[in-house]
Design a protein around this motif. Structure first.
Motif, PDB file in Angstrom:
ATOM      1  N   THR A   9      14.932  30.148  43.023  1.00  0.00           N
ATOM      2  CA  THR A   9      15.461  28.863  42.567  1.00  0.00           C
ATOM      3  C   THR A   9      14.653  27.711  43.149  1.00  0.00           C
ATOM      4  OG1 THR A   9      17.695  29.793  42.389  1.00  0.00           O
ATOM      5  CG2 THR A   9      17.504  27.396  42.479  1.00  0.00           C
ATOM      6  N   ARG A  10      14.317  27.823  44.431  1.00  0.00           N
ATOM      7  CA  ARG A  10      13.522  26.783  45.081  1.00  0.00           C
ATOM      8  C   ARG A  10      12.124  26.681  44.452  1.00  0.00           C
ATOM      9  NH1 ARG A  10      13.386  28.726  49.818  1.00  0.00           N
ATOM     10  NH2 ARG A  10      11.241  29.494  49.850  1.00  0.00           N
ATOM     11  N   GLU A  11      11.504  27.836  44.191  1.00  0.00           N
ATOM     12  CA  GLU A  11      10.157  27.829  43.611  1.00  0.00           C
ATOM     13  C   GLU A  11      10.148  27.220  42.214  1.00  0.00           C
ATOM     14  OE1 GLU A  11       7.520  31.363  45.339  1.00  0.00           O
ATOM     15  OE2 GLU A  11       9.216  32.095  44.185  1.00  0.00           O
ATOM     16  N   ILE A  12      11.155  27.552  41.418  1.00  0.00           N
ATOM     17  CA  ILE A  12      11.237  26.978  40.073  1.00  0.00           C
ATOM     18  C   ILE A  12      11.416  25.465  40.158  1.00  0.00           C
ATOM     19  CG2 ILE A  12      12.646  26.874  37.978  1.00  0.00           C
ATOM     20  CD1 ILE A  12      13.276  29.857  38.422  1.00  0.00           C
ATOM     21  N   SER A  13      12.295  25.035  41.055  1.00  0.00           N
ATOM     22  CA  SER A  13      12.550  23.602  41.227  1.00  0.00           C
ATOM     23  C   SER A  13      11.295  22.861  41.664  1.00  0.00           C
ATOM     24  CB  SER A  13      13.671  23.399  42.248  1.00  0.00           C
ATOM     25  OG  SER A  13      13.880  22.032  42.514  1.00  0.00           O
TER      26      SER A  13
END
Length: 448
Positions: A9-13
């Motif tokens: 989720t962090r990487e996508i964000s």
């Protein structure tokens, strides 16, 4: 929450917050492990400005284990775009564990979503024939001809499959120019407050996260596509069969024929249809404004707030009005700042908002002449904005583009090819660029 989901989720964000014009990622909120990505073909390669889509499935053991990656832009499994990107969708990379590599090239938890996409993009080189393992031991003289032939067919199929066919599908156009039956659109007035939510829209249509992105980029790169067609057509003849490469075999090849005359017809029709779609936004929006929909009310409110903001601003002089009192069509008049190259100019920019705003981004276009390396020959500005749901943010980005001096070189933003060559050329060419810019400034007054 599982640690792999937190990290993913962090990487996508983080990827979505960057202004990287080469990579975009998306996923459904309830299905973060299944990521879709689009990679823009790098400039100065046969993949230039093509839209290459990939599916990425992350397991619960991510990042200890690499995701499974499948190429989707394969013409329904019939086209192999690279020695390492198969027609069936397999992507051969050592970091994915799908190809043997040297020590240190295998997957590690230090790598992630972005590094995978950059590695795939690196396969899209100016000489992709050399990606084939064992190339360095092959017959070099014979390979010279194969390299040229391979580049020729990749460039053709990049245009045909990843650009033209993709946009035709998005716009409902058949290859022969006829229109496909239109599916019933989502009811824009279905909810109690007169609006359809993002969740409602996503649930009612296919998951096509890059539809709007590809349309906007197509407008940026249309001149580049046309230039490529003009340059490549004399190298082949219509109907000429593609040369099969030594590493290609039945079921995993790129077969076909060159038809640049047909590609030119189809890409012009795509452009006409896309321009017509933008024009239709105003008519759709006017109906929504009469019905007092939430989208119309939001844009009306944003318009009023934006007008007040710029009235109080000392940094820029401009006027904003609604065309025919339609909150979906703004006209911005920018007055060139004194003591700059824009001094004395009076530039009109129209910004069209979609009835599905902000799901679809607004589209801007200069209606007065403006010679700039980041503005296409027919007035489409190439800019990025982080607050996509704010009309004022789009205006700010366009003004920044106009006033920027000595901006960084980025071939992905050089959408006016002639202007770009002059701007980044010799001192004399740069002077010629400034002369043409000034002439466009003077010409803008004739449209006032």
């Amino acid at each position: 929450m599982n640690q792999s989901i937190i990290r993913l989720t962090r990487e996508i964000s983080e990827l979505n917050k960057t202004s990287d014009l080469s990579i975009a990622v998306a996923c459904r909120d309830a299905d973060v492990r299944n990521v879709r990505a689009v990679i823009l073909g790098p400039p100065d390669t046969p993949y230039e400005f093509g839209f290459f889509e990939f599916s990425m499935k992350f397991g619960r053991d991510y990042p200890a284990k690499a995701p499974a990656v499948i190429a989707l832009s394969t013409n329904s499994g019939r086209t192999r775009f690279n020695p390492n990107i198969y027609a069936g969708g397999k992507v051969c990379l050592s970091i994915l564990g799908t190809w043997r590599g040297e020590r240190g090239e295998e997957w590690s938890s230090a790598q992630g979503l972005e590094s995978i996409l950059i590695s795939i993009q690196s396969l899209m080189s100016s000489n992709p024939y050399e990606n084939e393992p064992g190339f360095e031991n092959a017959n070099q003289e014979h390979d010279k001809e194969n390299k040229k032939a391979y580049v020729l067919k990749i460039r053709h199929e990049t245009l045909r499959i990843t650009v033209i066919a993709r946009l035709e599908e998005y716009l409902g156009i058949n290859a022969d120019g006829t229109l496909q039956p239109s599916p019933a659109p989502p009811d824009l007035e279905s909810s109690e407050d007169g609006d359809t939510s993002l969740a409602d829209l996503e649930g009612s249509i296919l998951f096509e996260p890059f539809k709007d992105l590809c349309k906007r980029r197509f407008l940026w790169y249309y001149d580049s596509y046309m230039t490529s067609i003009t340059a490549e057509r004399p190298k082949v003849t219509d109907g000429q069969v593609f040369v099969r490469m030594p590493f290609e075999h039945s079921g995993n090849t790129m077969e076909g024929r060159f038809y640049y005359t047909e590609l030119e017809r189809r890409i012009k029709l795509v452009r006409e249809r896309l321009d017509k779609e933008t024009e239709n936004w105003a008519a759709e929006g006017a109906i929504m404004a009469q019905r007092e929909s939430g989208v119309a009310a939001n844009l009306q409110r944003q318009y009023e707030q934006t007008v007040e903001y710029y009235k109080k601003s000392d940094s820029v002089t401009l006027d904003i009005e609604l065309v025919d009192k339609n909150p979906f069509l703004w006209r911005v008049t920018y007055f060139g700042r004194p003591m700059t190259n824009l001094d004395g100019g009076l530039f009109n920019i129209e910004i069209a908002f979609s009835p599905r705003f902000p799901i679809e981004h607004p589209r801007a276009r200069f209606r007065t002449p403006f010679y700039h390396y980041r503005v296409t020959s027919d007035g489409v500005p190439c800019y990025t904005v982080t607050k996509t749901d704010e009309g004022r943010a789009h205006i700010d980005a366009i003004i920044h583009l106009m006033e920027e001096e000595n901006g960084p070189y980025d071939p992905r933003t050089q959408v006016n090819q002639e202007a770009s060559k002059l701007y980044w050329g010799t001192p004399e060419q740069k002077r010629e660029y400034n002369r043409k810019l000034r002439r466009s400034v003077q010409a803008s007054m004739d449209y006032a």
